[in-house]
Design an enzyme around this catalytic site. Structure first.
Site, PDB file in Angstrom:
ATOM      1  CG  ASN A  64      -0.337  -0.207   2.507  1.00  0.00           C
ATOM      2  OD1 ASN A  64       0.876  -0.050   2.627  1.00  0.00           O
ATOM      3  ND2 ASN A  64      -1.119  -0.540   3.512  1.00  0.00           N
ATOM      4  NE  ARG A  91       2.158   2.403  12.135  1.00  0.00           N
ATOM      5  CZ  ARG A  91       1.698   2.176  10.903  1.00  0.00           C
ATOM      6  NH1 ARG A  91       1.250   3.181  10.172  1.00  0.00           N
ATOM      7  NH2 ARG A  91       1.654   0.956  10.422  1.00  0.00           N
ATOM      8  CD  GLN A 129      -4.371   4.093  14.074  1.00  0.00           C
ATOM      9  OE1 GLN A 129      -3.867   5.035  13.516  1.00  0.00           O
ATOM     10  NE2 GLN A 129      -4.486   2.924  13.479  1.00  0.00           N
ATOM     11  CG  HIS A 158      -4.354   4.015   9.965  1.00  0.00           C
ATOM     12  ND1 HIS A 158      -3.469   3.391  10.799  1.00  0.00           N
ATOM     13  CD2 HIS A 158      -3.726   4.086   8.769  1.00  0.00           C
ATOM     14  CE1 HIS A 158      -2.370   3.090  10.140  1.00  0.00           C
ATOM     15  NE2 HIS A 158      -2.505   3.491   8.891  1.00  0.00           N
TER      16      HIS A 158
HETATM   17  P1  NDP Z   1      10.151   1.547   3.673  1.00  0.00           P
HETATM   18  O1  NDP Z   1      10.727   0.492   4.531  1.00  0.00           O
HETATM   19  O2  NDP Z   1      10.188   1.406   2.205  1.00  0.00           O
HETATM   20  O3  NDP Z   1      10.806   2.961   3.993  1.00  0.00           O
HETATM   21  C1  NDP Z   1      11.098   3.392   5.265  1.00  0.00           C
HETATM   22  C2  NDP Z   1      12.239   4.356   5.146  1.00  0.00           C
HETATM   23  O4  NDP Z   1      12.413   5.002   6.406  1.00  0.00           O
HETATM   24  C3  NDP Z   1      13.555   3.702   4.771  1.00  0.00           C
HETATM   25  O5  NDP Z   1      14.094   4.367   3.666  1.00  0.00           O
HETATM   26  C4  NDP Z   1      14.387   3.921   6.035  1.00  0.00           C
HETATM   27  O6  NDP Z   1      15.727   4.177   5.773  1.00  0.00           O
HETATM   28  C5  NDP Z   1      13.801   5.213   6.539  1.00  0.00           C
HETATM   29  N1  NDP Z   1      14.137   5.478   7.934  1.00  0.00           N
HETATM   30  C6  NDP Z   1      14.086   4.650   8.990  1.00  0.00           C
HETATM   31  N2  NDP Z   1      14.459   5.288  10.100  1.00  0.00           N
HETATM   32  C7  NDP Z   1      14.761   6.549   9.736  1.00  0.00           C
HETATM   33  C8  NDP Z   1      15.216   7.685  10.441  1.00  0.00           C
HETATM   34  N3  NDP Z   1      15.439   7.627  11.747  1.00  0.00           N
HETATM   35  N4  NDP Z   1      15.425   8.827   9.752  1.00  0.00           N
HETATM   36  C9  NDP Z   1      15.217   8.895   8.418  1.00  0.00           C
HETATM   37  N5  NDP Z   1      14.778   7.816   7.686  1.00  0.00           N
HETATM   38  C10 NDP Z   1      14.554   6.682   8.345  1.00  0.00           C
HETATM   39  O7  NDP Z   1       8.630   1.728   4.175  1.00  0.00           O
HETATM   40  P2  NDP Z   1       7.421   2.457   3.454  1.00  0.00           P
HETATM   41  O8  NDP Z   1       7.905   3.677   2.789  1.00  0.00           O
HETATM   42  O9  NDP Z   1       6.615   1.498   2.672  1.00  0.00           O
HETATM   43  O10 NDP Z   1       6.555   2.816   4.754  1.00  0.00           O
HETATM   44  C11 NDP Z   1       7.049   3.739   5.709  1.00  0.00           C
HETATM   45  C12 NDP Z   1       6.120   3.767   6.909  1.00  0.00           C
HETATM   46  O11 NDP Z   1       4.868   4.319   6.534  1.00  0.00           O
HETATM   47  C13 NDP Z   1       5.758   2.404   7.475  1.00  0.00           C
HETATM   48  O12 NDP Z   1       6.755   1.909   8.359  1.00  0.00           O
HETATM   49  C14 NDP Z   1       4.476   2.693   8.191  1.00  0.00           C
HETATM   50  O13 NDP Z   1       4.734   3.131   9.512  1.00  0.00           O
HETATM   51  C15 NDP Z   1       3.867   3.833   7.389  1.00  0.00           C
HETATM   52  N6  NDP Z   1       2.728   3.367   6.598  1.00  0.00           N
HETATM   53  C16 NDP Z   1       1.514   3.949   6.808  1.00  0.00           C
HETATM   54  C17 NDP Z   1       0.404   3.497   6.144  1.00  0.00           C
HETATM   55  C18 NDP Z   1      -0.913   4.147   6.320  1.00  0.00           C
HETATM   56  O14 NDP Z   1      -1.946   3.548   5.959  1.00  0.00           O
HETATM   57  N7  NDP Z   1      -0.989   5.345   6.849  1.00  0.00           N
HETATM   58  C19 NDP Z   1       0.472   2.353   5.225  1.00  0.00           C
HETATM   59  C20 NDP Z   1       1.821   1.895   4.981  1.00  0.00           C
HETATM   60  C21 NDP Z   1       2.888   2.361   5.683  1.00  0.00           C
HETATM   61  P3  NDP Z   1      16.802   3.103   5.329  1.00  0.00           P
HETATM   62  O15 NDP Z   1      16.041   1.880   4.936  1.00  0.00           O
HETATM   63  O16 NDP Z   1      17.477   3.819   4.235  1.00  0.00           O
HETATM   64  O17 NDP Z   1      17.611   2.856   6.529  1.00  0.00           O
END
Ligand code: NDP
Length: 386
Positions: free
Chosen positions: A147, A285, A314, A333
């Site tokens: 998603n 989140r 939630q 959400h």
């Molecule tokens: P990904 O795993 O593709 O991306 C997460 C990114 O966050 C990675 O690039 C990671 O960096 C980066 N990251 C982690 N910690 C840090 C930090 N401290 N500072 C900066 N960057 C950081 O996940 P998605 O993009 O698919 O999803 C992200 C989040 O969105 C999910 O974890 C979830 O909480 C939320 N979400 C919400 C939804 C909703 O319905 N509202 C649905 C889906 C997701 P790197 O890997 O480079 O270390």
């Protein structure tokens, strides 16, 4: 025989739909980074139907019962007398969606000696205490990418609706009014603004790509830098940290997982370094932001607007201050639970279950915790200690 405990949100108030606004879903190719779409051996649902609520059962009942397993589906998830807490005692697999999370606390994991697998039908497994899962030998898997585009589209919608003052203007129409001055006195163009994402993973990068044609200045921070060609193609400015990035921005979008590094990041201190009148969009989140600091920043005018779809807890209680704070564009959400997304994460859940019961490896990109450690996507994007 395994007991599978599935926690889903309630059905629509007037019952499970018997017809839908559209007849089918568009066919999409594999994900933009080449990752394969969920590919179970079979599905027992119609893509485009409501699968994420109790009656939809993520379409997994025929498969599980065909193998002789027991499936318990409930929306009653909170408190010691909940169906979830009662049924958890002998469950082997728990399935839940972040939209209606079955919080798997250390105490609950300790009370579930048979628990082997926690599946997140969606993305974001912070409702599972990952350290407790690691220590308890519980595998945690989510349907990575299912998603991400759904959320990216929601982010773009929320940025535009905030900057252009869409929701109050729509309310004027609903109220029978026509006062243009009221509608436009907080309305701006996005063009030329500085927009940045905290994290440029699947969602963050998709937001950047979608915003590039709006002629904005794009910024990002992430633990891993994007390839130089991509930075050049999208005109991205990289920042070493969130602290360093946000003072430059008119619009901030948060797209990082909730983990010890990001919890409480947007508090009074960081919000105070932002430009007066910046917008903050959080579909990642809720706990990445300090609840009351957001309210204060909106009331003082430090933030011009806040929008998102993530809350804590939630479901959010009726008196949650984000329901009534000024200049907000909150939804429940929902961004990652469009009917389009549901078809993908129901298929991904089925794929994970097939791997588990057939004893074949769960795809690496679906893994968050496995074998007593962060694994797969979890090892890349999460941390377990401050
Ligand atoms: P990904 O795993 O593709 O991306 C997460 C990114 O966050 C990675 O690039 C990671 O960096 C980066 N990251 C982690 N910690 C840090 C930090 N401290 N500072 C900066 N960057 C950081 O996940 P998605 O993009 O698919 O999803 C992200 C989040 O969105 C999910 O974890 C979830 O909480 C939320 N979400 C919400 C939804 C909703 O319905 N509202 C649905 C889906 C997701 P790197 O890997 O480079 O270390």
């Amino acid at each position: 025989m395994a007991k599978v405990l599935c926690v889903l949100y309630d059905d629509p108030v007037d019952g499970h739909p018997t017809n839908y606004a559209r007849d089918d879903l568009p066919t999409i190719p594999d994900y933009s980074d080449g990752q394969k779409l969920p590919s179970p051996k079979g599905i027992d649902f119609t893509p485009g139907h409501l699968l994420g609520s109790v009656s939809g059962e993520l379409g997994v009942r025929p498969y599980l019962e065909g193998l002789g397993h027991e499936l318990v589906v409930t929306s009653d998830k909170d408190g010691p007398d909940s169906v979830f807490e009662r049924e958890l005692a002998d469950a082997e697999i728990v399935i839940s969606q972040p939209f209606w999370p079955a919080y798997l606390t250390p105490e609950r994991i300790a009370k579930a000696p048979n628990l082997k697998l926690a599946v997140t039908a969606g993305i974001g497994s912070d409702h599972v205490d990952l350290q407790a899962a690691i220590e308890g030998g519980v595998t945690v898997a989510e349907v990575t990418f299912c998603n991400s585009i759904s959320v990216a589209e929601h982010v773009v919608m929320m940025i535009l609706s905030q900057v252009r003052n869409y929701l109050p203007s729509h309310q004027i129409v609903l109220d029978g009014g026509w006062n243009i001055a009221d509608a436009v006195s907080r309305s701006y163009d996005l063009e030329g603004m500085h927009v940045g994402t905290v994290a440029a993973g699947r969602i963050g990068l998709a937001v950047l790509r979608r915003l590039a044609p709006f002629d904005v200045h794009l910024h990002y921070t992430d633990r891993h830098r994007l390839p130089a060609e991509l930075e050049a193609e999208l005109g991205l400015t990289w920042h070493a940290s969130t602290d360093e990035m946000v003072p430059h921005l008119d619009v901030v979008t948060i797209n990082a997982p909730l983990h010890p590094e990001t919890e409480g990041l947007f508090g009074d201190k960081l919000l105070g370094t932002m430009k007066r009148g910046a917008y903050l969009i959080n579909t990642a989140r809720a706990k990445i932001a300090d609840r009351d600091a957001i309210v204060r920043a909106l009331e003082s005018g430090q933030l011009a607007g806040y929008a998102g779809d993530v809350w804590y807890p939630q479901p959010a209680p009726a008196d949650h201050p984000w329901r009534t704070m000024p200049h907000h564009g909150m939804t429940p959400h929902i961004s990652g639970s469009s009917l389009s997304a549901q078809a993908r994460y129901a298929a991904g859940t089925r794929e994970i279950l097939e791997s588990y019961f057939e004893g074949t490896p769960i795809r690496d990109e679906y893994l968050i915790v496995d074998g007593g450690a962060l694994a797969g996507t979890g090892a890349h994007s999460y941390s377990t200690a401050k």
